[in-house]
Design an enzyme around this catalytic site. Structure first.
Site, PDB file in Angstrom:
ATOM      1  CE  LYS A 151      97.162  37.270 -17.305  1.00 28.99           C
ATOM      2  NZ  LYS A 151      97.349  36.554 -16.037  1.00 28.99           N
ATOM      3  CG  ASP A 174      95.573  40.657 -15.832  1.00 29.52           C
ATOM      4  OD1 ASP A 174      96.549  41.243 -15.309  1.00 29.52           O
ATOM      5  OD2 ASP A 174      95.124  39.577 -15.422  1.00 29.52           O
TER       6      ASP A 174
HETATM    7  P1  ATP Z   1      93.131  36.620 -14.873  1.00 25.26           P
HETATM    8  O1  ATP Z   1      94.295  35.793 -15.327  1.00 25.26           O
HETATM    9  O2  ATP Z   1      93.079  37.980 -15.545  1.00 25.26           O
HETATM   10  O3  ATP Z   1      92.953  36.672 -13.405  1.00 25.26           O
HETATM   11  P2  ATP Z   1      91.437  34.489 -15.728  1.00 25.26           P
HETATM   12  O4  ATP Z   1      92.002  34.197 -17.058  1.00 25.26           O
HETATM   13  O5  ATP Z   1      91.830  33.605 -14.584  1.00 25.26           O
HETATM   14  O6  ATP Z   1      91.777  35.969 -15.391  1.00 25.26           O
HETATM   15  P3  ATP Z   1      88.866  34.934 -16.936  1.00 25.26           P
HETATM   16  O7  ATP Z   1      88.586  33.789 -17.833  1.00 25.26           O
HETATM   17  O8  ATP Z   1      89.352  36.186 -17.547  1.00 25.26           O
HETATM   18  O9  ATP Z   1      89.875  34.468 -15.799  1.00 25.26           O
HETATM   19  O10 ATP Z   1      87.536  35.276 -16.115  1.00 25.26           O
HETATM   20  C1  ATP Z   1      87.320  34.942 -14.779  1.00 25.26           C
HETATM   21  C2  ATP Z   1      85.846  35.151 -14.457  1.00 25.26           C
HETATM   22  O11 ATP Z   1      85.384  36.421 -14.934  1.00 25.26           O
HETATM   23  C3  ATP Z   1      84.972  34.121 -15.124  1.00 25.26           C
HETATM   24  O12 ATP Z   1      84.747  33.039 -14.272  1.00 25.26           O
HETATM   25  C4  ATP Z   1      83.674  34.891 -15.447  1.00 25.26           C
HETATM   26  O13 ATP Z   1      82.702  34.679 -14.462  1.00 25.26           O
HETATM   27  C5  ATP Z   1      84.048  36.354 -15.434  1.00 25.26           C
HETATM   28  N1  ATP Z   1      83.995  36.982 -16.779  1.00 25.26           N
HETATM   29  C6  ATP Z   1      83.509  38.175 -17.082  1.00 25.26           C
HETATM   30  N2  ATP Z   1      83.628  38.461 -18.385  1.00 25.26           N
HETATM   31  C7  ATP Z   1      84.221  37.411 -18.952  1.00 25.26           C
HETATM   32  C8  ATP Z   1      84.616  37.096 -20.284  1.00 25.26           C
HETATM   33  N3  ATP Z   1      84.418  37.923 -21.316  1.00 25.26           N
HETATM   34  N4  ATP Z   1      85.220  35.917 -20.484  1.00 25.26           N
HETATM   35  C9  ATP Z   1      85.435  35.077 -19.444  1.00 25.26           C
HETATM   36  N5  ATP Z   1      85.066  35.321 -18.184  1.00 25.26           N
HETATM   37  C10 ATP Z   1      84.464  36.468 -17.925  1.00 25.26           C
END
Ligand code: ATP
Length: 310
Positions: A16, A146
């Site tokens: 997203k 999210d």
């Molecule tokens: P958001 O935009 O929802 O804040 P994001 O996209 O910045 O999230 P993600 O990649 O969803 O970040 O994940 C952030 C952290 O969550 C990662 O650094 C990891 O340690 C942990 N994590 C737990 N499960 C997962 C997963 N399935 N995929 C990626 N990261 C995960």
């Protein structure tokens, strides 16, 4: 495995972009109220659930997604999703989850949330539960702010602590060029930087909005499918703190805007940058210019559907 083991189920769920994100003041427990407009874009996570004993996971990514730091134990959001569903539905079967990531890790695009939403849908089908969508959404909300949106997809407004979600009308298509970054940003660290920034500048910027709300002009632009109108209204309160933590991103933002993007913004808590283009042709031009300047640039469009069996 018995001869009657169910066939594997493959589900994809979108990343997203928060086209609008207003953050309220920090509450005593450290949480922030937010108001956000989400758009699901055509960068997909894929989760394949296969019948197994217990809940296990393996993670791979497209060549440009570094999955090194992603946990493969019960800290993984997809594992937590499968366990929660099994517990609530009283299921005793297990599942092996094979996750293929295209959404950058810790990139502000909700990749982990998409994995969780995909795992809920995949395990629901694998285990033959047939849980009503509203009930799945309730479980999604328990997993993270999210996650319900990754289930729903399209365009939606999230309020409260990000846990209240209502779908919004949209027409047409929006073309984006994403510039992911190799080094992620931690969402709590970015919120902490926002609080520190507001504290330092309390006199000039005044108090944070008490009840944050999505600017109606954003929703109007999305309903009209009007990229120029949307470009004039996009806003992300996490952008200033993200750029403060990562000044290198500001230069890329400028470069994209000079190269013809209608608007550039930090996606969620960053560090992925999202550039809105006038149309598909403009997006191709922008991608070419940014790639020539040495950036990894990915073209996507939105809004797209939420987690679905493929
Ligand atoms: P958001 O935009 O929802 O804040 P994001 O996209 O910045 O999230 P993600 O990649 O969803 O970040 O994940 C952030 C952290 O969550 C990662 O650094 C990891 O340690 C942990 N994590 C737990 N499960 C997962 C997963 N399935 N995929 C990626 N990261 C995960």
């Amino acid at each position: 495995m018995s001869a009657h083991a169910p066939a594997p189920v493959r589900v994809r769920a979108p990343g997203k972009i928060n086209v609008f994100l207003e953050v309220g003041d920090v509450a005593d427990d450290g949480y922030h109220e937010v108001a956000t407009a989400y758009q699901a874009v055509s960068l997909y996570e894929e989760v394949t659930a296969t019948a197994a004993d217990g809940i296990t996971i393996e993670i791979a990514g497209t060549s440009t997604v570094d999955v090194e730091g992603v946990p493969t134990d019960e800290r993984n959001l997809a594992v937590r999703a499968a366990r929660l569903l099994a517990r609530v539905a009283g299921v005793e079967q297990g599942a092996h989850l094979s996750v293929h990531k295209a959404v950058p890790v810790a990139g502000g695009m909700g990749g982990g949330s998409a994995d969780a939403a995909a795992a809920l849908v995949a395990c629901d089908a694998l285990w033959g539960i047939g849980m009503p969508t509203a009930e799945l959404a309730r479980l999604a909300a328990q997993l993270g702010a999210d996650v319900p949106f990754a289930l729903l997809g399209g365009t939606a407004v999230g309020t409260g602590r990000g846990d209240e979600l209502s779908p919004a009308l949209a027409s047409g298509r929006f073309d984006w060029v994403l510039v992911p970054n190799d080094v992620g940003l931690s969402t709590p660290v970015v919120y902490g930087e926002l609080d520190a920034h507001r504290e330092r500048h309390a006199v000039d910027i005044g108090p944070a909005p008490r009840v944050p709300a999505v600017d109606p002009d954003v929703l109007h632009a999305i309903r009209q499918g009007d990229a120029r109108m949307l470009a004039a209204t996009v806003r992300n309160d996490l952008q200033a703190p993200a750029l403060h933590l990562r000044p290198d991103l500001a230069r890329v933002l400028e470069r994209g805007e000079r190269a013809g993007a209608l608007a550039g913004l930090v996606s969620g808590s960053g560090p992925t940058l999202a550039f809105l283009a006038a149309d598909e042709t403009a997006a191709i031009d922008l991608q070419v210019t940014l790639s020539a300047a040495g950036h990894h640039a990915v073209r996507v469009h939105g809004p797209v559907a939420g987690a679905r069996v493929v």
